[in-house]
Design a protein around this motif. Structure first.
Motif, PDB file in Angstrom:
ATOM      1  N   THR A 397       1.145  -1.017   0.096  1.00 32.30           N
ATOM      2  CA  THR A 397      -0.153  -0.188  -0.053  1.00 32.30           C
ATOM      3  C   THR A 397       0.831   1.201  -0.050  1.00 32.30           C
ATOM      4  OG1 THR A 397      -0.378  -0.107   2.138  1.00 32.30           O
ATOM      5  CG2 THR A 397      -1.789  -1.075   1.347  1.00 32.30           C
ATOM      6  N   THR A 398       2.205   0.837   0.409  1.00 29.23           N
ATOM      7  CA  THR A 398       2.711   2.346   0.220  1.00 29.23           C
ATOM      8  C   THR A 398       3.755   2.382  -0.833  1.00 29.23           C
ATOM      9  OG1 THR A 398       4.974   1.468   1.331  1.00 29.23           O
ATOM     10  CG2 THR A 398       3.435   1.632   2.831  1.00 29.23           C
ATOM     11  N   ILE A 399       3.468   1.325  -1.802  1.00 26.06           N
ATOM     12  CA  ILE A 399       4.150   1.569  -2.954  1.00 26.06           C
ATOM     13  C   ILE A 399       3.141   2.260  -3.954  1.00 26.06           C
ATOM     14  CG2 ILE A 399       4.781   0.387  -5.196  1.00 26.06           C
ATOM     15  CD1 ILE A 399       5.655  -2.082  -3.251  1.00 26.06           C
ATOM     16  N   SER A 400       3.556   3.497  -5.194  1.00 28.98           N
ATOM     17  CA  SER A 400       2.634   4.511  -5.589  1.00 28.98           C
ATOM     18  C   SER A 400       2.321   3.190  -7.352  1.00 28.98           C
ATOM     19  CB  SER A 400       4.198   5.839  -6.091  1.00 28.98           C
ATOM     20  OG  SER A 400       3.004   6.524  -6.728  1.00 28.98           O
ATOM     21  N   GLY A 401       1.094   3.851  -7.247  1.00 26.40           N
ATOM     22  CA  GLY A 401       0.732   3.005  -8.568  1.00 26.40           C
ATOM     23  C   GLY A 401       0.741   1.459  -8.434  1.00 26.40           C
ATOM     24  N   TYR A 402       0.807   0.616  -7.351  1.00 28.99           N
ATOM     25  CA  TYR A 402       0.844  -0.987  -7.445  1.00 28.99           C
ATOM     26  C   TYR A 402      -0.622  -0.674  -6.855  1.00 28.99           C
ATOM     27  CZ  TYR A 402       1.779  -5.143  -5.756  1.00 28.99           C
ATOM     28  OH  TYR A 402       2.147  -6.218  -5.096  1.00 28.99           O
ATOM     29  N   ASP A 403      -1.002  -2.262  -7.713  1.00 33.59           N
ATOM     30  CA  ASP A 403      -2.821  -2.622  -8.231  1.00 33.59           C
ATOM     31  C   ASP A 403      -3.421  -4.025  -7.444  1.00 33.59           C
ATOM     32  OD1 ASP A 403      -3.509  -0.235 -10.076  1.00 33.59           O
ATOM     33  OD2 ASP A 403      -1.582  -0.968 -11.106  1.00 33.59           O
ATOM     34  N   PHE A 404      -3.912  -3.652  -6.399  1.00 33.03           N
ATOM     35  CA  PHE A 404      -4.707  -4.832  -6.355  1.00 33.03           C
ATOM     36  C   PHE A 404      -5.979  -5.435  -6.245  1.00 33.03           C
ATOM     37  CE2 PHE A 404      -2.038  -1.473  -3.020  1.00 33.03           C
ATOM     38  CZ  PHE A 404      -1.588  -2.457  -2.681  1.00 33.03           C
ATOM     39  N   GLU A 405      -6.157  -6.577  -6.162  1.00 32.65           N
ATOM     40  CA  GLU A 405      -6.902  -7.735  -6.460  1.00 32.65           C
ATOM     41  C   GLU A 405      -8.512  -6.664  -6.309  1.00 32.65           C
ATOM     42  OE1 GLU A 405      -6.879 -11.944  -5.870  1.00 32.65           O
ATOM     43  OE2 GLU A 405      -6.917 -11.974  -7.987  1.00 32.65           O
ATOM     44  N   ALA A 406      -9.706  -7.356  -6.379  1.00 27.73           N
ATOM     45  CA  ALA A 406     -11.137  -6.868  -5.790  1.00 27.73           C
ATOM     46  C   ALA A 406     -10.717  -6.928  -4.671  1.00 27.73           C
ATOM     47  CB  ALA A 406     -11.621  -6.549  -7.025  1.00 27.73           C
ATOM     48  N   ALA A 407     -10.490  -8.471  -4.166  1.00 29.62           N
ATOM     49  CA  ALA A 407     -10.987  -9.128  -2.631  1.00 29.62           C
ATOM     50  C   ALA A 407      -9.707 -10.185  -2.494  1.00 29.62           C
ATOM     51  CB  ALA A 407     -12.633  -9.786  -3.326  1.00 29.62           C
ATOM     52  N   GLY A 408      -9.651 -10.206  -0.488  1.00 32.20           N
ATOM     53  CA  GLY A 408      -8.930 -11.300  -0.285  1.00 32.20           C
ATOM     54  C   GLY A 408      -9.739 -11.868   0.509  1.00 32.20           C
ATOM     55  N   ASN A 409      -9.174 -12.240   1.314  1.00 35.71           N
ATOM     56  CA  ASN A 409      -9.526 -12.930   2.282  1.00 35.71           C
ATOM     57  C   ASN A 409      -8.822 -13.578   3.190  1.00 35.71           C
ATOM     58  OD1 ASN A 409      -8.929 -16.030   1.573  1.00 35.71           O
ATOM     59  ND2 ASN A 409     -10.375 -15.478  -0.121  1.00 35.71           N
ATOM     60  N   LEU A 410      -8.913 -14.001   4.491  1.00 41.75           N
ATOM     61  CA  LEU A 410      -7.719 -14.160   5.022  1.00 41.75           C
ATOM     62  C   LEU A 410      -8.971 -15.154   6.098  1.00 41.75           C
ATOM     63  CD1 LEU A 410      -5.204 -14.652   6.865  1.00 41.75           C
ATOM     64  CD2 LEU A 410      -5.805 -12.143   8.216  1.00 41.75           C
ATOM     65  N   SER A 411      -8.199 -16.818   6.578  1.00 42.83           N
ATOM     66  CA  SER A 411      -8.633 -17.604   7.858  1.00 42.83           C
ATOM     67  C   SER A 411      -7.427 -18.241   8.062  1.00 42.83           C
ATOM     68  CB  SER A 411      -9.663 -18.861   6.945  1.00 42.83           C
ATOM     69  OG  SER A 411     -10.281 -18.619   5.957  1.00 42.83           O
ATOM     70  N   LEU A 412      -7.532 -17.743   9.341  1.00 41.04           N
ATOM     71  CA  LEU A 412      -6.659 -17.874  10.781  1.00 41.04           C
ATOM     72  C   LEU A 412      -7.059 -19.642  10.996  1.00 41.04           C
ATOM     73  CD1 LEU A 412      -7.428 -14.483  13.004  1.00 41.04           C
ATOM     74  CD2 LEU A 412      -5.427 -15.452  11.423  1.00 41.04           C
ATOM     75  N   PRO A 413      -6.085 -19.766  11.858  1.00 44.36           N
ATOM     76  CA  PRO A 413      -6.260 -21.416  11.894  1.00 44.36           C
ATOM     77  C   PRO A 413      -7.424 -22.016  12.905  1.00 44.36           C
ATOM     78  CG  PRO A 413      -4.282 -20.556  12.549  1.00 44.36           C
ATOM     79  CD  PRO A 413      -5.028 -19.130  12.197  1.00 44.36           C
ATOM     80  N   TRP A 414      -7.599 -22.898  12.809  1.00 39.38           N
ATOM     81  CA  TRP A 414      -8.929 -23.953  14.019  1.00 39.38           C
ATOM     82  C   TRP A 414      -8.252 -24.154  15.361  1.00 39.38           C
ATOM     83  CZ3 TRP A 414     -13.895 -25.099  13.212  1.00 39.38           C
ATOM     84  CH2 TRP A 414     -13.841 -24.645  12.026  1.00 39.38           C
ATOM     85  N   LEU A 415      -8.931 -22.974  16.175  1.00 38.32           N
ATOM     86  CA  LEU A 415      -8.417 -23.212  17.955  1.00 38.32           C
ATOM     87  C   LEU A 415      -9.467 -24.637  18.282  1.00 38.32           C
ATOM     88  CD1 LEU A 415      -9.309 -18.941  17.813  1.00 38.32           C
ATOM     89  CD2 LEU A 415      -6.925 -20.462  17.560  1.00 38.32           C
ATOM     90  N   ILE A 416      -8.896 -24.827  19.072  1.00 39.72           N
ATOM     91  CA  ILE A 416      -9.518 -26.391  20.018  1.00 39.72           C
ATOM     92  C   ILE A 416      -8.783 -25.821  21.021  1.00 39.72           C
ATOM     93  CG2 ILE A 416      -9.589 -28.832  19.695  1.00 39.72           C
ATOM     94  CD1 ILE A 416      -9.308 -29.124  16.727  1.00 39.72           C
ATOM     95  N   VAL A 417      -9.478 -26.508  21.847  1.00 38.67           N
ATOM     96  CA  VAL A 417      -8.871 -26.018  23.511  1.00 38.67           C
ATOM     97  C   VAL A 417      -7.940 -26.669  24.103  1.00 38.67           C
ATOM     98  CG1 VAL A 417      -9.911 -26.085  25.779  1.00 38.67           C
ATOM     99  CG2 VAL A 417     -11.741 -25.486  24.014  1.00 38.67           C
ATOM    100  N   GLY A 418      -8.327 -28.439  23.259  1.00 36.17           N
ATOM    101  CA  GLY A 418      -7.370 -29.142  23.588  1.00 36.17           C
ATOM    102  C   GLY A 418      -7.431 -30.145  24.739  1.00 36.17           C
ATOM    103  N   ALA A 419      -8.682 -30.282  25.161  1.00 36.52           N
ATOM    104  CA  ALA A 419      -8.506 -31.215  26.033  1.00 36.52           C
ATOM    105  C   ALA A 419     -10.343 -31.803  25.662  1.00 36.52           C
ATOM    106  CB  ALA A 419      -8.663 -31.109  28.120  1.00 36.52           C
ATOM    107  N   GLU A 420     -11.030 -32.573  26.422  1.00 38.65           N
ATOM    108  CA  GLU A 420     -12.626 -33.438  26.039  1.00 38.65           C
ATOM    109  C   GLU A 420     -12.837 -32.680  27.262  1.00 38.65           C
ATOM    110  OE1 GLU A 420     -12.615 -37.466  25.851  1.00 38.65           O
ATOM    111  OE2 GLU A 420     -11.688 -37.444  23.825  1.00 38.65           O
ATOM    112  N   SER A 421     -12.195 -32.821  28.586  1.00 37.02           N
ATOM    113  CA  SER A 421     -13.296 -31.436  29.848  1.00 37.02           C
ATOM    114  C   SER A 421     -12.911 -30.034  29.834  1.00 37.02           C
ATOM    115  CB  SER A 421     -12.366 -32.640  30.580  1.00 37.02           C
ATOM    116  OG  SER A 421     -11.314 -32.221  30.812  1.00 37.02           O
ATOM    117  N   VAL A 422     -12.303 -29.364  28.226  1.00 37.47           N
ATOM    118  CA  VAL A 422     -12.430 -27.943  28.504  1.00 37.47           C
ATOM    119  C   VAL A 422     -13.723 -27.930  27.813  1.00 37.47           C
ATOM    120  CG1 VAL A 422     -11.076 -26.236  28.286  1.00 37.47           C
ATOM    121  CG2 VAL A 422     -10.394 -28.364  30.096  1.00 37.47           C
ATOM    122  N   ASP A 423     -14.838 -27.086  28.426  1.00 40.24           N
ATOM    123  CA  ASP A 423     -15.266 -26.007  27.159  1.00 40.24           C
ATOM    124  C   ASP A 423     -15.005 -24.654  27.351  1.00 40.24           C
ATOM    125  OD1 ASP A 423     -17.386 -28.663  26.085  1.00 40.24           O
ATOM    126  OD2 ASP A 423     -18.154 -27.695  28.463  1.00 40.24           O
ATOM    127  N   ALA A 424     -15.125 -24.016  25.947  1.00 42.51           N
ATOM    128  CA  ALA A 424     -14.610 -22.446  25.179  1.00 42.51           C
ATOM    129  C   ALA A 424     -15.755 -22.074  24.838  1.00 42.51           C
ATOM    130  CB  ALA A 424     -13.638 -22.439  24.716  1.00 42.51           C
TER     131      ALA A 424
END
Length: 606
Positions: A397-424
């Protein structure tokens, strides 16, 4: 089953005891209190946990993050389309421009001469006009009606040549207008030891110190049609040597012995092995079907680096057809319906610009500063795409004249509590953004428990700064229970191609809660006979319960006229106030608890 408990009575390990006073019940399945010394940070909140992302590089994997473990692996391609090389920024990928059509034939090779781009459309060589975005008329026709298989630019005898190979020979020019055909069978080429090297379909290697005058060298010890690439890279001693990619893996050329030798990167024969191969930095990269291997000759290490496609991707996992190095990324082209640039930054993969929608086995790619613009040129069928690339490690975004795609997407990693006895419980997402407007927007959604569909979270973000979004919504921020959760961000820009929203950080706040387990503190009156036992006998049965390696029954309330509420508990503590000598009368404080998970503390009064 013992008889029902009576008023002032408890039952432990099927034995009745008289209760002195009332018992105290407390929640035992709770986490230890956080201890903070000195200045506090965002994770000092005693009732909530926090994960913050400020670096979206490395692909952001489908591998889960197990909450409570130090396992935050971010090294695979995920549902990420955008530029992630700069920590603290996620912006759109560079925009892929489809250049004009030329001869109606697949593009086999792309080259550069005197800072201008040339491409071979089938057997026709065209030069790109950067001012008019056109390829112009055909400049030359490759001999024997064979399409181009490779391109290289070299300086020989102080003259710079652009060369296109086409299996039955090669064509070269120093002007771009006048071309000379050579009949030496040549499928792939490279430059090494101040010489032009070529290899034919049979694996016969040759070299030339003067263009047009070839001398045969070593022979690849494999069947015809086995060679898929010729390039240079470091050997085990760090010296630059010639490598041949083949259907059987990677071979190195021993110039002194004039022979090819098999490297440690051996692969079972496959039609798509080594279709793409290059050197980036100090390592060698080759394709093997839809995956890529990184080979470190000096360390003798080869590893499969992916890419791993996201589980919600519609793209077929097609073979890798081209690998080309750039300043910040190794760029790969995969032959899929959803063709895109796959970009490796040394840690993991992200998806760059789209370059078409029809798989055609494209193989031509070039990164160049032609026309004084750092761009990638990528063939897709009968057309060529160009994409502006960052030449330095700065936010696009700091580069003059740089062209970007119309859309983007970002998926973060799956978060798992890590123990069957724990709810989040998901509480809140805080998104720090820059440059969003009514046209450049950020939408947040989430999926829980591996659900196929996502749920929108809050309103579209259109202003710069910090935006907090509550679960499930701002009206009733009661939280959203989950066993596993993934956060997803979809970004969009308006009609100005040089604009892009920028996600600077994401903070996820949640609560971990153990499944309720109860502990009980009580004082037993052992000063008189009770339940058919003397005080001495009562002490003995209590010691038996304490020393039991199994859980024991505990009851203190009637649930029906003929039964009592039974729990299976551990006896955690016994404190006895008793007489001496033959006096066994005593008051005994005991603490019992239902079994509890490993991640909690037993809190009791005593």
């Amino acid at each position: 089953m013992p008889e029902a408990a009576e008023l002032g009575d408890i039952i432990l390990n099927d034995v009745h005891y008289r209760l002195k006073g009332k018992l105290q019940r407390s929640l035992s399945s709770i986490y230890p209190q956080k201890v903070v010394i000195g200045d506090v940070n965002q994770d000092a909140n005693p009732t909530a946990s926090v994960i913050t992302w400020t670096d979206f590089g490395g692909g952001l994997t489908n591998k889960p993050i197990y909450i409570g473990r130090e396992e935050q692996v971010l090294d695979e391609l995920s549902a990420v389309r955008g530029h992630t090389s700069n920590p603290g920024h996620f912006v759109h990928a560079g925009l892929g421009f489809l250049t004009a059509a030329a001869t109606a034939a697949n593009v086999g090779a792309i080259g550069e001469l005197t800072s201008e781009i040339y491409a071979a459309f089938g057997t026709a060589i065209h030069k790109y006009n950067n001012g008019t975005d056109s390829w112009g008329a055909s400049l030359d026709t490759l001999p024997s009606a064979q399409a181009a298989t490779d391109a290289i630019t070299v300086r020989m005898d102080n003259v710079v040549y652009q060369i296109f190979a086409n299996t039955v020979g090669y064509s070269y020019s120093s002007t771009g207008t006048t071309w000379t055909d050579d009949t030496k069978d040549t499928k792939f080429m490279c430059w090494w030891d101040e010489r032009l090297w070529g290899i034919d379909n049979t694996g016969q290697l040759w070299f030339a110190t003067t263009i047009g005058t070839e001398v045969n060298a070593g022979q690849l010890p494999l069947p015809d049609s086995s060679v898929t690439k010729l390039f240079t890279g470091p050997d085990a001693a760090g010296n630059e040597v010639i490598y041949a990619g083949t259907l059987y893996g990677l071979y190195a050329y021993d110039a002194e012995g004039a022979k090819f030798v098999e490297t440690k990167l051996r692969l079972p024969r496959h039609i798509d092995n080594c279709r793409a191969a290059t050197t980036w930095g100090a390592y060698i990269y080759i394709s093997a079907g839809a995956t890529i291997w990184e080979y470190r000759p000096q360390e003798g290490i080869a590893r499969n680096i992916g890419p791993l496609y996201p589980e919600d991707s519609s793209a077929a996992e097609g073979p890798i057809r081209a690998l080309v190095p750039s300043f910040l990324h190794l760029i790969a082209l995969n032959d899929t319906v959803d063709a895109a640039l796959l970009m490796w930054d040394g840690r993991g993969w992200t998806r760059g610009a789209s370059i078409g929608s029809v798989p055609v086995g494209q193989s031509a790619a070039l990164v160049s500063t032609a026309y004084s613009i750092y761009r990638g040129w990528f063939a897709q069928g009968q057309r060529v795409y160009r994409v502006t690339l960052p030449a330095t490690n700065v936010v696009p975004t700091t580069i003059s004249g740089y062209d970007f795609e119309a859309a983007g997407n970002l998926s973060l990693p799956w978060l798992i509590v890590g123990a069957e006895s724990v709810d989040a419980l998901a509480l809140e997402v805080e998104v720090e953004t820059n440059n969003p407007t009514s046209s450049e927007t950020v939408d947040v959604s989430y999926r829980i428990n591996y659900a196929a569909s996502a749920t929108a979270l809050g309103s579209t973000i259109t202003t710069t700064g910090s935006t907090r979004l509550s679960f499930p919504n701002s009206t009733t921020p009661t939280g959203t229970a989950f066993r596993s959760i993934v956060l997803r961000f979809v970004t969009a820009r308006g009609g100005t191609t040089t604009n892009s929203p920028d996600i600077k950080s994401v903070t996820f706040r949640f609560r971990k809660k153990l499944r309720p387990k109860w502990g009980f503190t009580m004082v037993l009156d052992l000063t008189d006979d009770y339940g058919g036992q003397t005080p001495q006998q009562q002490q003995g049965t209590l010691i038996d319960a304490l020393e039991s390696n199994t859980l024991v029954t505990f009851g203190y309330k009637e649930s029906t006229a003929t039964d009592w509420t039974a729990k299976y508990v551990d006896v955690l503590d016994v404190k006895m106030i008793e007489g001496s000598g033959p006096d066994y009368r005593a008051l005994c404080q005991i603490v019992v608890s239902e079994p509890y998970p490993a991640w909690c503390a037993i809190i009791y009064m005593g």
